[in-house]
Structure formats: structure tokens, C-alpha cells
Design an enzyme around this catalytic site. Structure first.
Site, short mmCIF file in Angstrom:
data_model
loop_
_atom_site.label_atom_id
_atom_site.label_comp_id
_atom_site.label_asym_id
_atom_site.label_seq_id
_atom_site.Cartn_x
_atom_site.Cartn_y
_atom_site.Cartn_z
N ARG A 189 9.42 1.98 -2.49
CA ARG A 189 9.19 0.53 -2.54
C ARG A 189 10.50 -0.21 -2.33
O ARG A 189 10.56 -1.21 -1.60
CB ARG A 189 8.59 0.21 -3.93
CG ARG A 189 7.89 -1.10 -4.05
CD ARG A 189 6.93 -1.10 -5.23
NE ARG A 189 5.76 -0.30 -4.94
CZ ARG A 189 5.53 0.91 -5.46
NH1 ARG A 189 6.36 1.45 -6.34
NH2 ARG A 189 4.46 1.59 -5.12
N ASP B 255 0.87 -1.17 0.00
CA ASP B 255 0.00 0.00 0.00
C ASP B 255 0.90 1.21 0.00
O ASP B 255 1.86 1.28 0.78
CB ASP B 255 -0.95 0.02 1.20
CG ASP B 255 -2.08 1.02 0.94
OD1 ASP B 255 -2.87 0.79 0.01
OD2 ASP B 255 -2.17 2.04 1.65
#
Ligand code: ITT
Length: 196
Positions: free
Chosen positions: A181, A71
């Protein structure tokens, strides 16, 4: 300790899917929920971590295999952290990512305050027995007008600190190895290296 041979990448977002696949070891078989016809869960969490855990749990139960979920989103300082966990929903609200990026840039310009922003990513890996591990990655930068056509989502309006280019102007590999990420994955990798 059982090694992971295949992993469900719990996202319907193609940009994220590609980045996560390219961060994981080549030898791992990566599976998309799209191919298994698994839909997306409702994102009812209040934080990135709550949502990545909720997604990992949902996809892991549906797919019955080790699952890695993400997320993520863009937090803009002068907008009190918006769009944040609603980054994907803003694209719907403003018609597209292009519309949402125009909205963000115009709001930031109008406020004439700081252009500071950060991308945040929470990654959660979950095993079918319920064990889970989450890690957060953040990258700070500034909002600018849209530039570049690589990448996905909000990449064209974000310049990471210390670089002259937006994420969308960078080569794919360059962004892959510095973004939120990547930072979350590197933390997670330390904790799961014995399973890989
Ligand atoms: P899944 O829930 O299926 O993973 P999603 O796109 O809805 O897909 P999120 O709820 O996490 O995913 O929304 C995050 C949004 O933030 C996403 O749609 C992207 O547009 C944006 N975003 C996240 N990481 C990004 C990145 O590296 N570059 C550009 N935009 C990014």
C-alpha cells in the site's frame, strides 16, 4: 488547480482504512463510507486495478467527493497466484482469515514447492468530474505458519523479503512504511502532490 480538503477513503476494511489515513497528509479530512452509510459495490473486476477503479467510481458517485480506493490481496506463487483478487472472499469461504491462512499454509506445505508470495495493492483516486489515477504497489516475500498478532488479514503468514518477521510481528509503523500500500501510495503521491 483545486486542492483536496477532504477525501472519502473508499473501503469498508478497517485495517486498510487506518493505513491509508496514516499515509495521507494529516491536514486532509478523511471520511469513511461506513459513516456515510454507503455500502460496498460488487467486485466484478478481473484485476486489482479494475476492482480499485470500480470501487473508486462507486464511492465517488455515492459520496460526491474525491475518493481514494484500494483493492489488494495476497498472491501465492505455487498456488498460481491464488487467492489474489479473491483474498477477501477466501476468508468468507474458509470461515475467517484464520481459516484462510491455515488453508494457504497447508496447501503450500503439501506442494513442497516455493513458498514465494507477494502482496499487491492497486490504489485509485477519482474526482467527481470522472478524472482518475491508479497506481500499483507490490511487495515480495514468503509464506510461513501464523506468527504475530499485529495488523490485519493475512499479515501473520507473510514474511517480506529481507526481514526476519511476519507483517503481524512487525510494529505497525514499520509495516506501514514498507508494504504494498505504501509503495502504491508513494507512486500516486508523485502524481497528485499539487492537489494535496
Ligand atoms: P474493501 O473492498 O471494502 O476495501 P476488502 O477487505 O473486501 O475491503 P479487498 O477486496 O481489497 O478488500 O480484499 C483484500 C483482502 O486482502 C483484505 O480483506 C485483506 O485481508 C487482504 N489484505 C490486503 N492488504 C493486506 C495487508 O496489508 N495485510 C494483510 N492482509 C491484507
Amino acid at each position: 488547480m483545486q486542492k483536496i480538503k477532504k477525501i472519502l477513503i473508499g473501503t469498508h476494511n478497517k485495517g486498510k482504512f487506518k493505513e491509508i489515513c496514516d499515509l495521507l497528509p494529516k491536514k486532509l479530512e478523511k471520511i469513511s463510507p461506513i459513516n456515510l452509510k454507503i455500502p460496498s459495490p460488487d467486485e466484478t473486476g478481473k484485476t486489482f486495478q479494475e476492482n480499485s477503479e470500480l470501487k473508486a467510481n462507486f464511492f465517488c458517485e455515492m459520496g460526491k467527493m474525491v475518493t481514494l480506493s484500494d483493492d489488494s490481496g495476497l498472491e501465492v506463487e505455487c498456488l498460481d497466484g491464488e487467492p489474489g483478487i479473491y483474498s477477501s472472499r477466501w476468508a468468507k469461504k474458509y470461515g475467517s482469515f484464520d481459516g484462510a491462512m491455515t488453508e494457504i499454509f497447508n496447501r503450500v506445505k503439501k506442494l513442497k514447492k516455493s513458498t514465494a508470495a507477494q502482496f499487491v495493492c492497486s490504489l485509485t483516486i477519482q474526482w467527481p468530474d470522472g478524472k482518475k489515477i491508479s497506481e500499483i504497489g507490490k511487495i515480495k516475500g514468503d509464506i510461513c505458519s501464523k506468527r504475530g498478532s499485529n495488523g490485519f488479514g493475512y499479515d501473520p503468514i507473510f514474511i517480506p523479503n529481507g526481514y526476519p518477521k511476519t507483517f503481524a510481528e512487525m510494529e505497525y509503523k514499520k509495516k506501514l512504511l514498507i508494504d504494498h500500500r505504501y509503495i502504491a501510495y508513494k507512486k500516486l503521491e508523485k502524481k497528485i502532490k499539487n492537489f494535496l
